[in-house]
Design an enzyme around this catalytic site. Structure first.
Site, mmCIF file in Angstrom:
data_model
loop_
_atom_site.group_PDB
_atom_site.id
_atom_site.type_symbol
_atom_site.label_atom_id
_atom_site.label_comp_id
_atom_site.label_asym_id
_atom_site.label_seq_id
_atom_site.Cartn_x
_atom_site.Cartn_y
_atom_site.Cartn_z
ATOM 1 N N GLY A 189 0.790 -1.232 0.000
ATOM 2 C CA GLY A 189 0.000 0.000 0.000
ATOM 3 C C GLY A 189 0.821 1.280 0.000
ATOM 4 N N ASN A 190 2.003 1.253 0.679
ATOM 5 C CA ASN A 190 2.770 2.500 0.767
ATOM 6 C C ASN A 190 3.373 2.904 -0.576
ATOM 7 O OD1 ASN A 190 4.531 0.285 1.030
ATOM 8 N ND2 ASN A 190 6.131 1.616 1.808
ATOM 9 N N LYS B 227 -10.804 -9.533 4.824
ATOM 10 C CA LYS B 227 -9.860 -8.648 4.118
ATOM 11 C C LYS B 227 -10.274 -7.194 4.289
ATOM 12 C CE LYS B 227 -6.596 -7.672 1.194
ATOM 13 N NZ LYS B 227 -5.232 -7.776 1.694
ATOM 14 N N LYS C 250 -3.146 -9.956 -2.311
ATOM 15 C CA LYS C 250 -2.207 -9.814 -3.446
ATOM 16 C C LYS C 250 -0.887 -10.553 -3.212
ATOM 17 C CE LYS C 250 0.704 -6.376 -1.778
ATOM 18 N NZ LYS C 250 0.186 -6.371 -0.437
ATOM 19 N N LYS D 214 1.652 -12.217 4.209
ATOM 20 C CA LYS D 214 2.952 -12.075 3.528
ATOM 21 C C LYS D 214 3.860 -13.255 3.889
ATOM 22 C CE LYS D 214 2.627 -7.087 3.791
ATOM 23 N NZ LYS D 214 1.814 -6.975 2.571
#
Ligand code: ADP
Ligand code: CP
Length: 311
Positions: free
Chosen positions: A10-11, A126, A210, A272
């Site tokens: 996101g960053n 999510k 993702k 992740k």
């Protein structure tokens, strides 16, 4: 030189289209660095804030102006892939051209097959869209029927189902683009979740993680490294506590043990780490690196980041 599957967090994108258009110029730099050094790169990105914003905008507007229809969730996912891909293509093409690298950058609107019996459909988890106060969150639950959760101390967010990726519909064309030497952006936002019945593909309201979709694409395109670029330089145990310890290297067995002990937050770091474990265990010699965007180059040289590997 390695073949690297990059999952952009996101960053790298920010929270508004205006912010994103500026941020992607910086995002393009470390990616172009890797390409300039001769690594083959396949790119994926998140869409949590973006898909939530698109969906909420249509819901709100259609309630006010009857000429505006509601936008089904899979179409919102497709829109998010489109505009994020457009910004990334634009910034990456510029960065590559400035370095004299002759590569086209193309985004593939990607459908990802999920299992309609995936239990995630019964258990939305999510986080998407923006952050709300507890009071706003209660109102949204009542008025819109959203499920809201508190997201890692950052506020309340809507949650939607997040089924696991099973297959990537456009995998063959993605492989062809990689073979041609051009840069492909695919499985944006984890891909549009799709149920397959025979030849019929039907989009479903959900958001695939993702990092898990990047793991699947990295496997299918025979990448040797899964590079998960997020906001932290290294992953940690006892994250956020005085006893926090950053990790340089761990095996999949150690990663699984720490995950079982609850060191990785479910809505953020846990997927992740699980994607990294799956990728490393999918074929001998594969490795995964979790680090920040700005440290990508150093991490690939083994100078920072957290390496997950069984070698
Ligand atoms: N054990 C941990 N080690 C490092 N970061 C962690 C850990 N647990 C949770 N986090 C948080 O997870 C965040 C990354 O998740 P998230 O923001 O959802 O990722 P993304 O970059 O894909 O948008 C980090 O910035 C950090 O705040
Ligand atoms: N689809 C997805 O995983 O998006 P985020 O990374 O933005 O949460």
């Amino acid at each position: 030189m390695s073949k690297v599957m990059i999952a952009l967090g996101g960053n790298a994108l920010g929270n508004t289209p205006q912010e994103q258009l500026e941020l992607v110029k910086e995002t393009a730099v470390p990616i172009a660095d890797l390409i300039e050094e001769g690594h083959a790169v396949v790119l994926a990105h998140g869409n949590g804030p973006q898909v939530g914003m698109i969906n909420a905008s249509f819901e709100t507007s259609s309630g006010v102006d009857k000429k505006i229809s509601e936008m089904p969730f899979p179409e919102c996912s497709a829109m998010s892939q489109g505009y994020i891909g457009y910004h990334l293509q634009n910034a990456l093409s510029f960065e590559l051209k400035n370095r004299g690298i002759n590569k086209s950058v193309v985004s593939v609107v990607t459908q990802v097959v999920v299992d309609e019996k995936d239990e995630a459909f019964e258990n939305p988890s999510k986080p998407i869209g923006g952050f709300y106060t507890e009071e706003e969150s209660k109102r949204l639950e009542l008025e819109k029927g959203y499920k809201m959760i508190e997201d890692s101390g950052r506020g309340y967010r809507r949650v939607v189902p997040s089924p696991k990726p099973v297959d990537i519909v456009e995998k063959d064309v993605i492989k062809d683009i990689i073979k041609s030497g051009h840069l492909v952006i695919a499985v944006g936002g984890g891909g549009i979740p799709t149920i397959q019945r025979g030849n019929l593909l039907t989009g479903v309201p959900a958001v695939i993680d993702k990092d898990l979709a990047s793991c699947k694409l990295g496997e299918l395109t025979d990448c040797d490294t899964l590079f998960i670029l997020t906001a932290v330089e290294k992953i940690a145990i006892n994250f956020g506590k005085p006893t926090q310890k950053n990790l340089d290297k761990l095996t999949t067995e150690e990663a699984r043990k720490y995950a079982d002990e609850g060191h990785f937050a479910p809505g953020s770091m846990l997927p992740k780490v699980m994607a990294a474990i799956d990728f490393v265990e999918s074929k001998e010699g594969r490795k995964a690196i979790i680090t920040s965007l700005e440290n990508a180059k150093k991490a690939l040289l083994g100078e920072t980041g957290t390496l997950i590997s069984n070698i």
